[in-house]
Each structure stands twice: as structure tokens, then as C-alpha cells.
Enzyme design. Sequence first.
Site, PDB file in Angstrom:
ATOM      1  N   HIS A  99       0.674  -0.774   0.370  1.00  0.00           N
ATOM      2  CA  HIS A  99       0.435   0.023  -0.377  1.00  0.00           C
ATOM      3  C   HIS A  99       0.897   1.359  -0.121  1.00  0.00           C
ATOM      4  CE1 HIS A  99       0.642  -1.175   4.468  1.00  0.00           C
ATOM      5  NE2 HIS A  99       0.112   0.034   4.460  1.00  0.00           N
ATOM      6  N   HIS A 110       0.794   4.946   0.495  1.00  0.00           N
ATOM      7  CA  HIS A 110       0.037   6.612   1.090  1.00  0.00           C
ATOM      8  C   HIS A 110       0.349   8.096   0.880  1.00  0.00           C
ATOM      9  CE1 HIS A 110       0.645   4.218   5.825  1.00  0.00           C
ATOM     10  NE2 HIS A 110       1.468   3.489   4.849  1.00  0.00           N
TER      11      HIS A 110
END
Length: 117
Positions: free
Chosen positions: A101, A103
Site C-alpha cells: 500500500h 500512503h
Amino acid sequence: MDNDCLFCRIVAGEIPATVVYETETTLAFRDIDPKAPVHILVIPRAHHADVAALAAADPALAADVLAAAGAVAEAEGLSADGYRLIFNTGRFGGQEVFHVHGHVVGGSPLGPMLSIA
């Protein structure tokens, strides 16, 4: 899908998230513990443990994740003043959920890139 993976469960709709952007291959949602005025996580729908694993296994999907991050930053009004895109990798890199992931953080000055205590 990894049934033990928090982000896989979000992709599957088993856990709610505030989705701000999605494509056939990616999903972006607000972080539940934001570190900046804008803090959005961008993930591939397919499970890959970290950004290195994703890049090695599926470079096209890695490109999709980066494109989604750029679209999110634009949609959130971050492009003019800038933002940070962070991929934590591994335990020492600060990765807490082992589903890659990025950010997208911004909305105010972010300060130094890294502080080591």
C-alpha cells in the site's frame, strides 16, 4: 485473496472503508489514523506482500497503483502544493499491514522526510 489480510478483506467488502477512488485493479481509501490532513492508502486489489514483491510479480499492476496515487492526489487538491507518496516495506521500514500500500499524504507542510530517534 488472503483471508487473514486486512486489506484483502476491505477489497472483498468484508470490512468497511471510506473509498475515495477505485479502478478495476486498485482501491484507495482514507487511513483510519491519518498522519496529515489528507492521508489515503492506495492498494492493488490483488494481494502482494510489499512493493518489491508487486514490482517483481506484476510491473503493470505496480504502474496502476502509481497512476491511482497520482489521480488521488489530483482529486484531493494536493498537486499544486505537493504531497508525499510512501511505501513502507518490511518490519524495519515500518510496514504494519503486509499487503502493499502506498500512503498519499499532504494538505499541509510535511516537514523533514525522515527522523531517526
